[in-house]
Write a protein that holds these residues in place. Structure first.
Motif, PDB file in Angstrom:
ATOM      1  N   GLY A  30      -2.894   6.602  10.017  1.00 50.69           N
ATOM      2  CA  GLY A  30      -3.544   5.802   8.995  1.00 50.69           C
ATOM      3  C   GLY A  30      -3.949   4.451   9.541  1.00 50.69           C
ATOM      4  N   ALA A  34      -1.217  -0.954   7.978  1.00 54.80           N
ATOM      5  CA  ALA A  34      -0.346  -0.506   6.900  1.00 54.80           C
ATOM      6  C   ALA A  34       1.114  -0.616   7.315  1.00 54.80           C
ATOM      7  N   GLU A 236      -4.171   1.819   2.050  1.00 53.69           N
ATOM      8  CA  GLU A 236      -3.095   1.871   3.027  1.00 53.69           C
ATOM      9  C   GLU A 236      -2.507   0.495   3.318  1.00 53.69           C
TER      10      GLU A 236
END
Length: 305
Positions: A30, A34, A236
Motif C-alpha cells: 500500500g 500509511a 491508506e
C-alpha cells in the motif's frame, strides 16, 4: 441528423474511459506513508490501482438545458454505446451512488444539469508544449453551432481506484466507515414484562440535542468529499472526511454511550490529525453539510476532553 434538424439541441460528453487488464495475481504494498499499526493504515487487503487501457471518447447526444448529465449518459448507453459503464441508482440525489468528476469537480450525475455544466470551446491558444496561454481575454469559439450546448468532461471520482470507465472502487471508503461502527450504541437495556414480552422504551431528545447531529445524518456516503480532499488518496494515510462525518454524527448524538471510544478511534496520526483543514470537502457536499467545520469541531472536542 443534426440537433437543429430534429428540433433539439445537442451536448458533447467527453468521457475518460478505462478498461482494466486481467490481474496476474501479483501483490503490491500500500502507501509508503500509511501507518501499518493503525486500523486505517492497514486495510487488510491487497487492493491496488488496476492497470488497463485509457482513452477519451466523445459522444454527441440530443439534450435540453434542463436535462441532467445522468439523462444524457443513459441516452448514450441505450442508443449509442452499450459498453459505457457508470453507476447510478435512485436518480434523485438520495443514494449517492453516481458520484463522478464533472469538468474536474466531484459531484452527482443526477443533480448536475446540462445548463450548469456544459462549457463552450474557447479560442485559447495552445503552444507547442501543450500549455494554454493565460492572462489573456479568451473568447468562445466563433465557429460554435447555435444548437450546440457545449462540452461536458466526465471522469471517475478522484482519489479512488477505477474499476471501469466512470465507476470508481469506493470499497476502501466504506470499510473506513464500518470500522467506526456507524450505528447507535445506547446504554439502555431492553426490559421484559412479567409475561416475557419486551417492554419497549424511547430515547427522548429535545430539539437542541437533535439539532447537533440532524444535518450530519443526511450524509449519503457518496464520496464527493473524499474526491475533493487533497490529503485523502484511497484512505491508506488518512481516514477521510466521510468516515469522520459518520463518527461525528454519533459523537454528537446524546443517546449514544460510546463517545469516548469513538473519539479514541479517530484520534490518531492518520485519523483526524491528518486533516489539513483545506475544507475542499465542504464545497462539493451535495447534502449541504459543512464538512470542514464539522471536522474542526471534532478536533476541538478531542483536544478539550
Amino acid at each position: 441528423m443534426s440537433g437543429m434538424e430534429n428540433g433539439m439541441e445537442t451536448v458533447t460528453l467527453r468521457v475518460n474511459r478505462f478498461t482494466p487488464r486481467p490481474e496476474r495475481g501479483r501483490e503490491r504494498g500500500g502507501s509508503p506513508f500509511a501507518r501499518k499499526s493503525s486500523p486505517f493504515g492497514d486495510s487488510g487487503s491487497t487492493r491496488r490501482r488496476p492497470r488497463g487501457k485509457q482513452w477519451v471518447q466523445d459522444y454527441v447526444v440530443p439534450a435540453r438545458p434542463e436535462d441532467t448529465v445522468l439523462d444524457c449518459l443513459l441516452k448514450v448507453k441505450r442508443t449509442i454505446d452499450p459498453t459505457l459503464a457508470f453507476r447510478y441508482s435512485c436518480g434523485h440525489g438520495m443514494c449517492g451512488s453516481d458520484a463522478v468528476s464533472i469538468n474536474g469537480t466531484p459531484t452527482l450525475l443526477c443533480t448536475a444539469t446540462v445548463k450548469a455544466w456544459a462549457k463552450q470551446p474557447s479560442d485559447a491558444q495552445v503552444d507547442e508544449d501543450g500549455f494554454r496561454h493565460t492572462g489573456e481575454d479568451v473568447q468562445p469559439a466563433q465557429t460554435q453551432d447555435a444548437d450546440d450546448l457545449g462540452v461536458i468532461e466526465l471522469a471517475p471520482l478522484p482519489g479512488f481506484p477505477v474499476q471501469r470507465d466512470l465507476i470508481a472502487d469506493i470499497d476502501q471508503m466504506l470499510d473506513q466507515i464500518r470500522k467506526l461502527k456507524p450505528y447507535l450504541q445506547a446504554s439502555g437495556e431492553l426490559a421484559t414484562t412479567a409475561d416475557g414480552k419486551i417492554n419497549a422504551f424511547e430515547y427522548l431528545q429535545n430539539p437542541q440535542q437533535l439539532a447537533k447531529y440532524e444535518l450530519l445524518s443526511n450524509c449519503i456516503a457518496c464520496g464527493t468529499c473524499e474526491g475533493s480532499c487533497p490529503v485523502y488518496a484511497g484512505g491508506e494515510a488518512f481516514i477521510g472526511p466521510a468516515a469522520l462525518i459518520a463518527a461525528s454524527r454519533f459523537i454528537n448524538d446524546s443517546r449514544d454511550s460510546q463517545t469516548d471510544a469513538r473519539m479514541d478511534a479517530i484520534d490518531s496520526a492518520d485519523g483526524i490529525a491528518a486533516c489539513q483543514s483545506v475544507r475542499a470537502c465542504t464545497r462539493e457536499c451535495p447534502r449541504g453539510i459543512d464538512v470542514g467545520e464539522e471536522i474542526w469541531q471534532l478536533i476541538a472536542q478531542i483536544k478539550e476532553r
